[in-house]
Design a protein around this motif. Structure first.
Motif, PDB file in Angstrom:
ATOM      1  N   GLY A  66     -14.725   7.640  -7.149  1.00  0.00           N
ATOM      2  CA  GLY A  66     -15.214   6.268  -7.043  1.00  0.00           C
ATOM      3  C   GLY A  66     -16.048   6.071  -5.783  1.00  0.00           C
ATOM      4  O   GLY A  66     -17.118   5.459  -5.832  1.00  0.00           O
ATOM      5  N   GLY A  81     -16.826  -1.191  -8.306  1.00  0.00           N
ATOM      6  CA  GLY A  81     -15.596  -0.456  -8.598  1.00  0.00           C
ATOM      7  C   GLY A  81     -14.318  -1.201  -8.282  1.00  0.00           C
ATOM      8  O   GLY A  81     -14.325  -2.411  -8.033  1.00  0.00           O
ATOM      9  N   ALA A  82     -13.196  -0.440  -8.295  1.00  0.00           N
ATOM     10  CA  ALA A  82     -11.860  -1.032  -8.219  1.00  0.00           C
ATOM     11  C   ALA A  82     -11.630  -1.780  -6.897  1.00  0.00           C
ATOM     12  O   ALA A  82     -11.010  -2.838  -6.872  1.00  0.00           O
ATOM     13  N   ARG A  83     -12.107  -1.215  -5.798  1.00  0.00           N
ATOM     14  CA  ARG A  83     -11.849  -1.862  -4.499  1.00  0.00           C
ATOM     15  C   ARG A  83     -12.505  -3.243  -4.425  1.00  0.00           C
ATOM     16  O   ARG A  83     -11.909  -4.200  -3.923  1.00  0.00           O
ATOM     17  N   SER A 140     -12.953   9.827  -2.962  1.00  0.00           N
ATOM     18  CA  SER A 140     -12.655   9.870  -4.390  1.00  0.00           C
ATOM     19  C   SER A 140     -13.942   9.902  -5.190  1.00  0.00           C
ATOM     20  O   SER A 140     -15.040   9.698  -4.654  1.00  0.00           O
ATOM     21  N   GLU A 162     -13.347  -5.126  -7.010  1.00  0.00           N
ATOM     22  CA  GLU A 162     -12.586  -6.003  -7.916  1.00  0.00           C
ATOM     23  C   GLU A 162     -11.373  -6.561  -7.165  1.00  0.00           C
ATOM     24  O   GLU A 162     -11.082  -7.748  -7.215  1.00  0.00           O
ATOM     25  N   HIS A 171      -9.641  -3.745   2.569  1.00  0.00           N
ATOM     26  CA  HIS A 171      -9.402  -2.495   1.828  1.00  0.00           C
ATOM     27  C   HIS A 171     -10.675  -2.027   1.115  1.00  0.00           C
ATOM     28  O   HIS A 171     -10.902  -0.833   0.937  1.00  0.00           O
ATOM     29  N   ARG A 207      -4.582   5.768 -11.746  1.00  0.00           N
ATOM     30  CA  ARG A 207      -4.840   5.381 -10.359  1.00  0.00           C
ATOM     31  C   ARG A 207      -5.282   3.915 -10.285  1.00  0.00           C
ATOM     32  O   ARG A 207      -4.758   3.129  -9.484  1.00  0.00           O
ATOM     33  N   GLY A 208      -6.255   3.572 -11.114  1.00  0.00           N
ATOM     34  CA  GLY A 208      -6.750   2.193 -11.108  1.00  0.00           C
ATOM     35  C   GLY A 208      -5.675   1.221 -11.562  1.00  0.00           C
ATOM     36  O   GLY A 208      -5.560   0.104 -11.022  1.00  0.00           O
ATOM     37  N   THR A 226     -16.805   2.599 -11.880  1.00  0.00           N
ATOM     38  CA  THR A 226     -17.158   3.840 -11.163  1.00  0.00           C
ATOM     39  C   THR A 226     -16.842   5.089 -11.997  1.00  0.00           C
ATOM     40  O   THR A 226     -17.465   6.128 -11.798  1.00  0.00           O
ATOM     41  N   ASN A 227     -15.905   4.996 -12.943  1.00  0.00           N
ATOM     42  CA  ASN A 227     -15.651   6.132 -13.843  1.00  0.00           C
ATOM     43  C   ASN A 227     -16.901   6.453 -14.650  1.00  0.00           C
ATOM     44  O   ASN A 227     -17.246   7.614 -14.850  1.00  0.00           O
ATOM     45  N   GLU A 229       1.247   6.738  -6.728  1.00  0.00           N
ATOM     46  CA  GLU A 229       0.195   7.713  -7.074  1.00  0.00           C
ATOM     47  C   GLU A 229       0.758   9.126  -7.023  1.00  0.00           C
ATOM     48  O   GLU A 229       0.471   9.958  -7.889  1.00  0.00           O
ATOM     49  N   ASP A 279      -8.258  -0.003 -17.539  1.00  0.00           N
ATOM     50  CA  ASP A 279      -7.249  -0.478 -16.576  1.00  0.00           C
ATOM     51  C   ASP A 279      -7.183  -2.007 -16.566  1.00  0.00           C
ATOM     52  O   ASP A 279      -6.100  -2.601 -16.529  1.00  0.00           O
ATOM     53  N   ARG A 317     -19.891   5.010  -5.635  1.00  0.00           N
ATOM     54  CA  ARG A 317     -20.301   3.796  -4.914  1.00  0.00           C
ATOM     55  C   ARG A 317     -21.449   4.096  -3.971  1.00  0.00           C
ATOM     56  O   ARG A 317     -22.425   3.360  -3.907  1.00  0.00           O
ATOM     57  N   SER A 367     -18.702  -3.217 -13.197  1.00  0.00           N
ATOM     58  CA  SER A 367     -19.357  -2.023 -12.669  1.00  0.00           C
ATOM     59  C   SER A 367     -18.248  -0.975 -12.543  1.00  0.00           C
ATOM     60  O   SER A 367     -17.400  -1.055 -11.667  1.00  0.00           O
ATOM     61  N   LYS A 408       0.840  -1.205   0.000  1.00  0.00           N
ATOM     62  CA  LYS A 408       0.000   0.000   0.000  1.00  0.00           C
ATOM     63  C   LYS A 408       0.874   1.254   0.000  1.00  0.00           C
ATOM     64  O   LYS A 408       0.607   2.214  -0.722  1.00  0.00           O
TER      65      LYS A 408
HETATM   66  C1  LIG Z   1      -8.404   1.157  -4.608  1.00  0.00           C
HETATM   67  C2  LIG Z   1      -7.909   2.391  -5.312  1.00  0.00           C
HETATM   68  C3  LIG Z   1      -8.111   2.176  -6.811  1.00  0.00           C
HETATM   69  C4  LIG Z   1      -8.666   3.624  -4.851  1.00  0.00           C
HETATM   70  O1  LIG Z   1     -10.041   3.419  -4.938  1.00  0.00           O
HETATM   71  P1  LIG Z   1     -11.054   4.602  -4.902  1.00  0.00           P
HETATM   72  O2  LIG Z   1     -12.384   4.036  -4.649  1.00  0.00           O
HETATM   73  O3  LIG Z   1     -10.602   5.631  -3.907  1.00  0.00           O
HETATM   74  O4  LIG Z   1     -10.909   5.231  -6.313  1.00  0.00           O
HETATM   75  P2  LIG Z   1     -11.816   5.182  -7.574  1.00  0.00           P
HETATM   76  O5  LIG Z   1     -13.006   4.319  -7.357  1.00  0.00           O
HETATM   77  O6  LIG Z   1     -11.985   6.587  -7.966  1.00  0.00           O
HETATM   78  O7  LIG Z   1     -11.038   4.353  -8.653  1.00  0.00           O
HETATM   79  C5  LIG Z   1      -9.803   4.582  -9.130  1.00  0.00           C
HETATM   80  C6  LIG Z   1      -9.727   3.980 -10.550  1.00  0.00           C
HETATM   81  O8  LIG Z   1     -10.114   2.609 -10.605  1.00  0.00           O
HETATM   82  C7  LIG Z   1     -10.633   2.302 -11.896  1.00  0.00           C
HETATM   83  N1  LIG Z   1     -11.909   1.553 -11.802  1.00  0.00           N
HETATM   84  C8  LIG Z   1     -13.172   1.978 -11.741  1.00  0.00           C
HETATM   85  N2  LIG Z   1     -14.034   0.959 -11.691  1.00  0.00           N
HETATM   86  C9  LIG Z   1     -13.304  -0.150 -11.722  1.00  0.00           C
HETATM   87  C10 LIG Z   1     -13.616  -1.538 -11.685  1.00  0.00           C
HETATM   88  N3  LIG Z   1     -14.870  -1.997 -11.608  1.00  0.00           N
HETATM   89  N4  LIG Z   1     -12.602  -2.397 -11.703  1.00  0.00           N
HETATM   90  C11 LIG Z   1     -11.325  -1.983 -11.758  1.00  0.00           C
HETATM   91  N5  LIG Z   1     -10.961  -0.691 -11.818  1.00  0.00           N
HETATM   92  C12 LIG Z   1     -11.940   0.214 -11.789  1.00  0.00           C
HETATM   93  C13 LIG Z   1     -10.861   3.612 -12.589  1.00  0.00           C
HETATM   94  O9  LIG Z   1      -9.937   3.766 -13.618  1.00  0.00           O
HETATM   95  C14 LIG Z   1     -10.644   4.654 -11.534  1.00  0.00           C
HETATM   96  O10 LIG Z   1     -10.032   5.822 -12.029  1.00  0.00           O
HETATM   97  C15 LIG Z   1      -6.433   2.561  -5.092  1.00  0.00           C
HETATM   98  O11 LIG Z   1      -6.041   3.742  -5.762  1.00  0.00           O
HETATM   99  C16 LIG Z   1      -5.937   2.605  -3.653  1.00  0.00           C
HETATM  100  O12 LIG Z   1      -6.424   1.994  -2.752  1.00  0.00           O
HETATM  101  N6  LIG Z   1      -4.889   3.347  -3.459  1.00  0.00           N
HETATM  102  C17 LIG Z   1      -4.184   3.418  -2.177  1.00  0.00           C
HETATM  103  C18 LIG Z   1      -2.869   2.679  -2.308  1.00  0.00           C
HETATM  104  C19 LIG Z   1      -3.049   1.194  -2.147  1.00  0.00           C
HETATM  105  O13 LIG Z   1      -3.631   0.689  -1.219  1.00  0.00           O
HETATM  106  N7  LIG Z   1      -2.470   0.410  -3.061  1.00  0.00           N
HETATM  107  C20 LIG Z   1      -2.481  -1.027  -2.940  1.00  0.00           C
HETATM  108  C21 LIG Z   1      -1.221  -1.630  -3.462  1.00  0.00           C
HETATM  109  S1  LIG Z   1      -0.837  -1.161  -5.088  1.00  0.00           S
END
Ligand SMILES: CC(C)(COP(=O)(O)OP(=O)(O)OC[C@H]1O[C@@H](n2cnc3c(N)ncnc32)[C@H](O)[C@@H]1O)[C@@H](O)C(=O)NCCC(=O)NCCS
Ligand SMILES: Nc1ncnc2c1ncn2[C@@H]1O[C@H](COP(=O)(O)OP(=O)(O)OP(=O)(O)O)[C@@H](O)[C@H]1O
Length: 286
Positions: free
Chosen positions: A158, A169-171, A156, A173, A148, A105-106, A217-218, A91, A272, A162, A215, A84
């Protein structure tokens, strides 16, 4: 007394550099792919007013060191909080390279965790198959990735999407070990390659397969639930007509690109995950 250094895995520096090179190459492959509905490419900026291909290139080259470091951390079984920390630093480096624009970011999250799993899998001596990398990811950091996903700290786009629309979204996933990469993106890439249609068509098919399923979030953030249903509907229609097996696929992908730009939609999450599927395709042996 300083902490003992972990035992070196033979050739580990070269291995980490190779994986980092492949990770950057995979992001490049995603960037240059065209037509990608609503997304930035070398041809145009899609639905984006604040970034161009040059912004992505600057970001990408700032991330090479991160991909090598996180592969190395994975090789030595680093705890999630250490990964992390590397992700947060990456980032910050991305934001410095782009003057504050979120390009990767993703991708930092998803490709970063995959690099860690690839490193851990390699260090264990196991063959680098997709199944093995997935199991290694879940086994090594699955519990923390789950925690996480319910982290309440984020403010954010995202997290707003949510809570407003119950989008995942990314978390989420990440919490399930990026199943869309292993079970949607990578199989779509491999199917089209096996059918002999080449890498460009394989990447297009993988992108549309991901847009049809995830799903994103963008998309919710920019287009709400109507935008999300437009993206899924158009992607499903493309897939249902055979994807790139259909002779008019390119005209249909361009039409979809025009529709998304008109509605300001951009499936950045699918982009991503496509980058991540390209990385796995390049690294794994089955
Ligand atoms: C989990 C992350 C993506 C942050 O999530 P958060 O909800 O705050 O951001 P957000 O939803 O805006 O998403 C960020 C990006 O994820 C991508 N995304 C959106 N939806 C999805 C999806 N369904 N699956 C995958 N990626 C996606 C998009 O490109 C978006 O820009 C991540 O940046 C994070 O946790 N960063 C902290 C550092 C960390 O813990 N890293 C772990 C080791 S690398
Ligand atoms: N080729 C691409 N074109 C556009 N976005 C991409 C591309 N590849 C990946 N993405 C992803 O999409 C995200 C960019 O989305 P966007 O600019 O819409 O989000 P934002 O900065 O959160 O919000 P906004 O700019 O709408 O306020 C990046 O974080 C990146 O992960």
């Amino acid at each position: 007394m300083p902490a003992p250094r972990p035992a070196a895995v033979p050739g580990e520096r070269a291995f980490c550099q190779r994986i980092a090179r492949l990770a950057v190459r995979s992001l490049y492959a995603e960037l240059v792919l065209y037509p990608k509905p609503g997304l930035v490419s070398l041809v145009d900026n899609g639905s984006h007013a604040d970034m161009t291909a040059a912004t992505f290139l600057r970001s990408m080259f700032a991330l090479r060191r991160f991909f090598s470091d996180i592969t190395h951390a994975g090789m030595h079984d680093a705890p999630f909080h250490a990964l992390k920390r590397l992700g947060i630093d990456a980032e910050a480096r991305m934001l410095r390279a782009t003057a504050g624009i979120n390009t990767h970011r993703g991708a930092i999250f998803c490709l970063g965790m995959l690099c860690a799993a690839i490193g851990r899998c390699h260090a264990s001596g196991a063959a680098l198959t997709a199944g093995r990398v997935h199991a290694t990811l879940l086994d090594g950091w699955g519990r923390e990735l789950g925690a996480h996903s319910v982290d309440a700290e984020a403010h954010s786009n995202g997290s707003r999407a949510r809570s407003a629309y119950a989008a995942s979204g990314a978390r989420e996933e990440g919490a399930r070990g990026f199943p869309s990469v292993f079970h949607v993106g990578l199989p779509a890439l491999r199917r089209t390659l096996d059918a002999g249609r080449g890498m460009r068509a394989a990447r297009i098919d993988a992108l549309f397969a991901l847009m049809a399923r995830i799903s994103d979030t963008n998309v919710y953030h920019r287009g709400g639930p109507e935008g999300a249903s437009t993206v899924r509907r158009q992607a499903r229609a493309f897939v249902a007509r055979g994807g790139t097996a259909s002779p008019d696929w390119e005209a249909r992908a361009r039409a979809c690109h025009r529709d998304f730009v008109a509605a300001r939609l951009s499936p950045g999450g699918a982009a991503d995950l496509l980058g991540a599927a390209c990385l796995l395709q390049a690294v794994t042996v089955g």
